[in-house]
Design a protein around this motif. Sequence first.
Motif, PDB file in Angstrom:
ATOM      1  N   VAL A  55      39.294  63.840 -58.550  1.00 48.56           N
ATOM      2  CA  VAL A  55      40.626  63.294 -58.794  1.00 48.56           C
ATOM      3  C   VAL A  55      41.610  64.460 -58.824  1.00 48.56           C
ATOM      4  O   VAL A  55      41.363  65.478 -59.477  1.00 48.56           O
ATOM      5  CB  VAL A  55      40.688  62.527 -60.130  1.00 48.56           C
ATOM      6  N   VAL A  56      42.709  64.322 -58.117  1.00 51.16           N
ATOM      7  CA  VAL A  56      43.759  65.340 -58.107  1.00 51.16           C
ATOM      8  C   VAL A  56      45.019  64.721 -58.692  1.00 51.16           C
ATOM      9  O   VAL A  56      45.423  63.625 -58.304  1.00 51.16           O
ATOM     10  CB  VAL A  56      44.042  65.835 -56.674  1.00 51.16           C
ATOM     11  N   SER A  57      45.638  65.417 -59.653  1.00 52.84           N
ATOM     12  CA  SER A  57      46.887  64.924 -60.239  1.00 52.84           C
ATOM     13  C   SER A  57      47.932  66.019 -60.213  1.00 52.84           C
ATOM     14  O   SER A  57      47.642  67.189 -60.459  1.00 52.84           O
ATOM     15  CB  SER A  57      46.663  64.439 -61.681  1.00 52.84           C
ATOM     16  N   CYS A 106      36.666  64.271 -70.979  1.00 53.40           N
ATOM     17  CA  CYS A 106      35.746  65.213 -71.609  1.00 53.40           C
ATOM     18  C   CYS A 106      34.909  64.525 -72.687  1.00 53.40           C
ATOM     19  O   CYS A 106      33.733  64.840 -72.875  1.00 53.40           O
ATOM     20  CB  CYS A 106      36.525  66.392 -72.197  1.00 53.40           C
ATOM     21  N   GLY A 107      35.514  63.579 -73.394  1.00 52.91           N
ATOM     22  CA  GLY A 107      34.790  62.856 -74.437  1.00 52.91           C
ATOM     23  C   GLY A 107      33.692  61.971 -73.887  1.00 52.91           C
ATOM     24  O   GLY A 107      32.728  61.643 -74.598  1.00 52.91           O
ATOM     25  N   GLU A 108      33.806  61.582 -72.611  1.00 53.33           N
ATOM     26  CA  GLU A 108      32.799  60.723 -71.989  1.00 53.33           C
ATOM     27  C   GLU A 108      31.909  61.482 -71.013  1.00 53.33           C
ATOM     28  O   GLU A 108      31.248  60.892 -70.158  1.00 53.33           O
ATOM     29  CB  GLU A 108      33.472  59.542 -71.286  1.00 53.33           C
ATOM     30  N   GLY A 109      31.894  62.819 -71.149  1.00 50.60           N
ATOM     31  CA  GLY A 109      30.972  63.615 -70.346  1.00 50.60           C
ATOM     32  C   GLY A 109      31.408  63.893 -68.934  1.00 50.60           C
ATOM     33  O   GLY A 109      30.583  64.155 -68.057  1.00 50.60           O
ATOM     34  N   ASN A 110      32.700  63.840 -68.691  1.00 49.72           N
ATOM     35  CA  ASN A 110      33.261  64.178 -67.370  1.00 49.72           C
ATOM     36  C   ASN A 110      32.622  63.388 -66.231  1.00 49.72           C
ATOM     37  O   ASN A 110      31.873  63.923 -65.421  1.00 49.72           O
ATOM     38  CB  ASN A 110      33.130  65.677 -67.095  1.00 49.72           C
ATOM     39  N   PRO A 111      32.941  62.095 -66.155  1.00 53.63           N
ATOM     40  CA  PRO A 111      32.366  61.261 -65.086  1.00 53.63           C
ATOM     41  C   PRO A 111      32.891  61.603 -63.693  1.00 53.63           C
ATOM     42  O   PRO A 111      32.355  61.122 -62.696  1.00 53.63           O
ATOM     43  CB  PRO A 111      32.775  59.840 -65.493  1.00 53.63           C
ATOM     44  N   PHE A 112      33.936  62.413 -63.617  1.00 52.86           N
ATOM     45  CA  PHE A 112      34.469  62.840 -62.320  1.00 52.86           C
ATOM     46  C   PHE A 112      35.074  64.228 -62.465  1.00 52.86           C
ATOM     47  O   PHE A 112      35.325  64.707 -63.568  1.00 52.86           O
ATOM     48  CB  PHE A 112      35.518  61.863 -61.794  1.00 52.86           C
ATOM     49  N   ARG A 113      35.267  64.889 -61.345  1.00 48.51           N
ATOM     50  CA  ARG A 113      35.958  66.179 -61.347  1.00 48.51           C
ATOM     51  C   ARG A 113      37.461  65.938 -61.331  1.00 48.51           C
ATOM     52  O   ARG A 113      37.922  64.931 -60.805  1.00 48.51           O
ATOM     53  CB  ARG A 113      35.540  67.020 -60.137  1.00 48.51           C
ATOM     54  N   GLN A 144      34.231  70.951 -64.979  1.00 52.72           N
ATOM     55  CA  GLN A 144      34.640  69.908 -64.030  1.00 52.72           C
ATOM     56  C   GLN A 144      36.148  69.671 -64.057  1.00 52.72           C
ATOM     57  O   GLN A 144      36.698  69.019 -63.171  1.00 52.72           O
ATOM     58  CB  GLN A 144      33.928  68.589 -64.356  1.00 52.72           C
ATOM     59  N   VAL A 145      36.823  70.189 -65.105  1.00 50.19           N
ATOM     60  CA  VAL A 145      38.272  70.046 -65.223  1.00 50.19           C
ATOM     61  C   VAL A 145      38.934  71.382 -64.895  1.00 50.19           C
ATOM     62  O   VAL A 145      38.644  72.395 -65.522  1.00 50.19           O
ATOM     63  CB  VAL A 145      38.685  69.587 -66.630  1.00 50.19           C
ATOM     64  N   ASP A 146      39.808  71.377 -63.925  1.00 52.25           N
ATOM     65  CA  ASP A 146      40.495  72.595 -63.476  1.00 52.25           C
ATOM     66  C   ASP A 146      42.003  72.382 -63.627  1.00 52.25           C
ATOM     67  O   ASP A 146      42.626  71.707 -62.808  1.00 52.25           O
ATOM     68  CB  ASP A 146      40.128  72.870 -62.017  1.00 52.25           C
ATOM     69  N   VAL A 147      42.565  72.930 -64.707  1.00 46.31           N
ATOM     70  CA  VAL A 147      44.004  72.816 -64.941  1.00 46.31           C
ATOM     71  C   VAL A 147      44.677  74.070 -64.409  1.00 46.31           C
ATOM     72  O   VAL A 147      44.378  75.180 -64.848  1.00 46.31           O
ATOM     73  CB  VAL A 147      44.326  72.629 -66.438  1.00 46.31           C
ATOM     74  N   ARG A 148      45.592  73.898 -63.454  1.00 44.98           N
ATOM     75  CA  ARG A 148      46.294  75.028 -62.845  1.00 44.98           C
ATOM     76  C   ARG A 148      47.790  74.886 -63.089  1.00 44.98           C
ATOM     77  O   ARG A 148      48.293  73.790 -63.289  1.00 44.98           O
ATOM     78  CB  ARG A 148      46.056  75.058 -61.335  1.00 44.98           C
ATOM     79  N   ALA A 186      39.913  67.257 -50.112  1.00 50.96           N
ATOM     80  CA  ALA A 186      38.662  67.066 -50.845  1.00 50.96           C
ATOM     81  C   ALA A 186      38.721  65.889 -51.815  1.00 50.96           C
ATOM     82  O   ALA A 186      37.690  65.439 -52.314  1.00 50.96           O
ATOM     83  CB  ALA A 186      38.318  68.336 -51.622  1.00 50.96           C
ATOM     84  N   ALA A 187      39.922  65.382 -52.081  1.00 49.66           N
ATOM     85  CA  ALA A 187      40.114  64.377 -53.132  1.00 49.66           C
ATOM     86  C   ALA A 187      39.603  62.994 -52.740  1.00 49.66           C
ATOM     87  O   ALA A 187      39.635  62.603 -51.577  1.00 49.66           O
ATOM     88  CB  ALA A 187      41.592  64.293 -53.493  1.00 49.66           C
TER      89      ALA A 187
END
Length: 377
Positions: free
Chosen positions: A194-196, A218-225, A253-257, A269-270
């Motif tokens: 997912v891209v936001s 994150c609380g649910e174990g990162n079901p997606f990137r 799995q979480v990339d905050v830029r 890639a999304a």
Amino acid sequence: MKILFTCGGTAGHVNPAVALAQMFQTRNPGCEVLFVGADRGMETKLVPKEGYPIETVTITSFRRSLTPAAVGHNIKTLLNMNKSRRQADAILDRFRPDLVVGTGGYASYPVVHAAAARGIPTAVHESNAVPGLTTKTLSKVVDVVMVGFEESRNHYDDPSKVVVTGTPVREDFFRYTRKEARAKLGLTDDKPLVVSVWGSLGASVMNQQITRCITLECGEGNPFRHIHGAGRNYREVLDILEKVGVDLKAHPQVDVRQYIYDMPLVMAAADLVLCRAGASTIAEVTAIARPAVLVPSPNVVADHQTKNASVLANAGGAVLLPESQSSGETLYALVKELLADPARRENMSRALRQMGSPDAAERIYQTLVALLEKKQK
């Protein structure tokens, strides 16, 4: 051959003009290009970076309000119109263009209008689904009006002038397949991406909602990137996540830029995109057929973004989520719902492919060449 492009206000107005300028010069050696923008407009920084000269006119917007401040601003705008008309005439006298093309922004008005009055071939391109005041007014005097969507045609007084070309996007958006893009980003598993992004300037309200969405992920174990571009709210996003106990180091799995500099690669890639509905963003999403959740900015003139988003949503290519109805919980639930339904996302992609114009720059180029040839006969 001499071509004058006039644009400004946003990168969405400047980028299509730059793409066209490059195409004209590549195919017509010796072609001279001049840009005209507004004093202190962002185009005065963007255009020189692309290697093109730019001149300016003194022009400001009209405000749709009767407050004392708005009235005073509009009086100033009326005075500036006389000044900008003289400046436009002087620029046309010096450069003597064979063609004048406006791609949006208030600076387009005096230059395109003056060129049309002289009989110089003129055209405008409107990226938004519904024309703004400048394009709507100029459509009465130019030779050709180019638009991004078929649905836009009926917004003009003379539909016979209108050519549906689409909106150009950078060629980089077509460089990679999803598989190639994921490999280049080092994504070795099958988790969807997912891209936001809410624009380079960020959006405080939406970035706060995304932090809640990320917290739930994150609380649910990162079901997606998830790759998120926070813009100028980058530090705010990191601070909020830290305060609620989310350690991003523990969630790769979480990339905050701050900025997504490789946007063509990331979007290729999304599996799903969360974004605003500005004209250039809509063009990119449509061109590469990426399913999207569109949250239009409520702070734009004439609510253009909602109208843009509606075109895609009505065709089945996107989900329109008004900011007033959005929240971190809503976004997270919607993302999970869409990712769990590959068939729906494929239908969304199919609808976008039917709407998209990956050859938009070529269509615009051919339209402008045909205009030049017609005028020369």
